[in-house]
Write a protein that holds these residues in place. Structure first.
Motif, mmCIF file in Angstrom:
data_model
loop_
_atom_site.group_PDB
_atom_site.id
_atom_site.type_symbol
_atom_site.label_atom_id
_atom_site.label_comp_id
_atom_site.label_asym_id
_atom_site.label_seq_id
_atom_site.Cartn_x
_atom_site.Cartn_y
_atom_site.Cartn_z
ATOM 1 N N ALA A 1 0.833 -1.200 0.000
ATOM 2 C CA ALA A 1 0.000 0.000 0.000
ATOM 3 C C ALA A 1 0.867 1.250 0.000
ATOM 4 O O ALA A 1 0.669 2.161 -0.810
ATOM 5 N N ALA A 2 1.875 1.260 0.898
ATOM 6 C CA ALA A 2 2.720 2.440 1.023
ATOM 7 C C ALA A 2 3.506 2.697 -0.256
ATOM 8 O O ALA A 2 3.590 3.826 -0.738
ATOM 9 N N LEU A 3 4.094 1.632 -0.833
ATOM 10 C CA LEU A 3 4.888 1.807 -2.047
ATOM 11 C C LEU A 3 4.018 2.297 -3.201
ATOM 12 O O LEU A 3 4.423 3.162 -3.977
ATOM 13 N N PHE A 4 2.833 1.744 -3.291
ATOM 14 C CA PHE A 4 1.932 2.133 -4.377
ATOM 15 C C PHE A 4 1.585 3.616 -4.275
ATOM 16 O O PHE A 4 1.732 4.373 -5.237
ATOM 17 N N VAL A 5 1.168 4.031 -3.088
ATOM 18 C CA VAL A 5 0.788 5.423 -2.875
ATOM 19 C C VAL A 5 1.991 6.342 -3.083
ATOM 20 O O VAL A 5 1.937 7.344 -3.795
ATOM 21 N N LEU B 1 7.974 2.054 5.221
ATOM 22 C CA LEU B 1 7.485 1.503 6.489
ATOM 23 C C LEU B 1 6.964 2.616 7.399
ATOM 24 O O LEU B 1 5.916 2.495 8.018
ATOM 25 N N PHE B 2 7.743 3.691 7.440
ATOM 26 C CA PHE B 2 7.364 4.845 8.250
ATOM 27 C C PHE B 2 6.132 5.541 7.651
ATOM 28 O O PHE B 2 5.182 5.888 8.339
ATOM 29 N N TYR B 3 6.168 5.679 6.334
ATOM 30 C CA TYR B 3 5.072 6.315 5.602
ATOM 31 C C TYR B 3 3.782 5.520 5.801
ATOM 32 O O TYR B 3 2.701 6.070 5.988
#
Lengths: 287, 366
Positions: free
Chosen positions: A129-133, B51-53
């Motif tokens: 999710a984080a990488l995509f966003v 990870l932090f994001y």
């Protein structure tokens, strides 16, 4: 132990057992070949052994594997780019970091080791999710929706493994040679390039090809990131062929595609089998 | 005078040596950092920052509506500073709501069939059963192929690792096809044996064994698939370890009158352990996160009964839309991020446990 041969009765019993296991191992593979060679190319195979055999399905798959305007060669090129790129990138960065972790004591070493051991166990879905966003915002949806975006996301997952694997390997290289080189006046860079790298070739090969195998059949990240058929990979196309409803799937083509996708992976695996096993277990012990 | 000089001399020399040593060490440290820097920079940007994001995302109601913003950091700040929120299209902070929705199963109201604790329990049980079969079958076959005088050993060994050599993704899809109720080879085989061959392997909802409601029929399908895929790795490791056990040990034991069974328990198994423990740790992690088999064979079905944590995590990012009042259907990235964090914690706990177990065995043998 007793050098005499096995009694014939036990020998036959064991052979029977071995053949049974062999049958279980080979059955799915024989089934794939059977439907791939089925000349009728039907959605519902009706027999375990098809009448006759033809390579039609292979020809069709090479021409037009999916309903999308993309052919097998393009899919293979995308998979190659992705697997090769990620593998190269993580081996180069990983080896250099592994050398430092293996050979030097420096402030922050413990913290650094701990940090990458923690992310080592993360499956790549965990930061999806984080990488995509993040990549949508940083490099834009256009580039994210391509091999570049997936490649960046995959490197995030494969680099910790590369460092860990290479550190395990470099740890096993004796230090005597480096010390001798040091006395002869070689700099640390020279020792790394002239001594460590040549001795680490098996480790490098395994790490690179292990990374390649992972990339070759990567699915989750590509499926999330890529919607543009131009950048589809083999794994995505294979999944697309199977589709939602089994009765509509052109099974012969699916089977042919499975075989084509598997061949390079199996060849690489058998070529490196010895190193893969020892590499995995050595790394495991070293933690 | 002379004695004083003599005492000063070595001191000065050692001082000079010390500074040389220091300088050398400083340059080594510099070299170390130079070698680490490229990997460190890349990992900070694409591994640690996400990870932090992701932690921030998990505390917000981030959805696909927030995917466009002129600045990543501005967007983050905007969720804390209301005046910036509009400009950077920031999501709003929701505190621990996303986490609570997951662990309290409140999510089931908008996501039918969601049950966090069932998934977690299933995931753990799935791992234990699989690893048990992988290890016992792997060791058993390794022993079989280690029998003195057996014909075609090398031939069998080479072919038995095929399931491991084949790409897991491809084989998972093939197994799904094999268990298809209409076109699959398993039902065809049953028909050859006189059975009606109409078993709906992947769709049947009632568990085949009534008192094991955790396991629908499709569980046995994914189990068979994953056993087929996983045992050759254990066999290979066990074979290597078996070849390292000296024959003299067995001879001595035989002379002392130990039975075959006793020799297995007192010699073979203890000497296999050092090699098997790391392999079991790797196997445990790989099975716990066995995305391919679950996702491609059962699809987590029927009714999400065979879902594991990683497939659920993927579904939350990739397939799930929830209906937000007044907004419509959106992708719940905030919830997905919170879920991923929970998975992260579960994995950390499992790693700690397996590490402790392996360290305990190490101490036992050294």
């Amino acid at each position: 132990m007793n050098r005499e041969t096995l009694p014939l009765r036990s020998q036959l019993l064991y052979q029977l057992l071995c053949l049974l296991i062999l049958l279980i191992v080979l059955f799915p593979l024989l089934w794939v070949f059977a439907i791939a060679l089925d000349p009728r190319d039907i959605a519902r195979p009706t027999s375990l052994i098809p009448p006759g055999a033809s390579l039609q399905a292979f020809a069709k798959v090479l021409q037009k594997p999916t309903p999308n305007p993309v052919n097998f060669a393009e899919l293979a090129r995308n998979s190659l780019l992705l697997a090769g790129g990620v593998s190269l990138f993580s081996v180069v960065l990983g080896t250099s970091a592994a050398y430092a972790f293996s050979r030097f004591r420096f402030p922050g070493r413990q913290v650094g080791m701990l940090a990458f051991v923690i992310v080592l166990m993360l499956p790549n879905v965990a930061t999806l999710a984080a990488l995509f966003v993040m990549l949508n915002l940083l490099i834009g949806p256009q580039l994210r929706n391509s091999i570049v975006g997936v490649g960046i996301a995959m490197t995030a997952a494969s680099l910790p493994f590369a460092i860990w694997n290479m550190k395990g390997f470099i740890d096993t290289i004796p230090r005597d040679l480096e010390e001798a080189a040091h006395i002869d006046g070689a700099s640390l860079n020279q020792t790394f390039i002239r001594i460590i790298l040549p001795l680490a070739v098996p480790g490098l090969a395994v790490t690179a090809l292990w990374g390649f195998l992972g990339g070759w059949t990567e699915f989750a990240l590509s499926w999330q990131f890529i919607s543009n058929p131009r950048w589809f990979t083999l794994a995505m196309a294979l999944y697309g062929m199977q589709g939602q409803y089994a009765s509509n799937t052109p099974w012969s083509q699916f089977a042919a595609m499975s075989i084509l996708v598997s061949i390079p992976a199996v060849l690489i695996f058998f070529a490196l089998q010895r190193y893969i096993v020892s590499g995995l277990t050595v790394g495991g012990v070293k933690g | 005078m002379s004695t004083a000089q003599e005492t000063i001399g070595p001191q000065a020399a050692s001082k000079a040596r010390l500074s040389l040593e220091e300088r050398r060490r400083a340059s080594t440290v510099r070299t170390a950092y130079t070698y680490i820097a490229p990997a460190a920079v890349v990992m900070v940007i694409i591994t640690f920052f996400p990870l932090f994001y992701q932690l921030w995302i998990s505390f917000t109601n981030f959805s696909n509506l927030n995917l466009r913003s002129s600045s990543l950091l501005g967007q983050m700040l905007g969720s804390f500073i209301p005046s910036l929120a509009e400009t950077y299209n920031s999501p709003s902070l929701v505190g621990l709501e996303n986490y609570w929705r997951i662990v309290s199963n409140e999510l089931a109201q908008i996501l039918s069939g969601f049950d966090f604790w069932r998934i977690l329990l299933f995931n753990v049980v799935w791992t234990i059963i699989n690893v048990f079969f992988h290890v016992s079958i792997g060791i058993a076959v390794a022993l079989l192929l280690n029998v003195q005088g057996l014909w075609f050993k090398r031939f069998y060994r080479a072919l038995y690792i095929l399931p491991w050599a084949m790409p897991g993704l491809v084989m998972a899809m093939v197994w799904k096809n094999m268990f298809d109720d209409q076109t699959g080879s398993v039902n065809m085989l049953l028909r050859l044996l006189g059975h009606p061959g109409n078993i709906r392997w992947l769709q049947q909802i009632d568990p085949p064994i009534r008192f094991l409601p955790l396991f629908p029929l499709s569980f046995y399908v994914v189990l068979i698939t994953n056993i087929w895929l996983g045992w050759p790795f254990m066999m290979t490791v066990a074979t290597g370890a078996l070849q390292g056990i000296p024959h003299e040990l067995y001879e001595a034991a035989s002379m002392d009158g130990a039975s075959r069974w006793q020799r297995f328990w007192t010699i073979t198994l203890p000497l296999l352990r050092p090699a098997m423990v790391p392999a079991i740790m790797i196997g445990t992690m790989m099975t716990f996160n066995q995305f391919n088999v679950i996702y491609f064979v059962s699809g987590g079905g029927p009714l999400h009964q065979t879902e594991i944590l990683v497939t659920q995590a993927f579904r939350l990012v990739n397939e799930t839309t929830i209906n937000l009042a007044g907004v419509g259907n959106v992708r719940p990235y905030g919830i997905a991020a919170a879920f991923a964090y929970i998975v992260f914690v579960v994995l950390a706990i499992i790693t700690l446990i397996t590490n402790r177990i392996s360290r305990a065995t190490e101490a036992y043998y050294e």
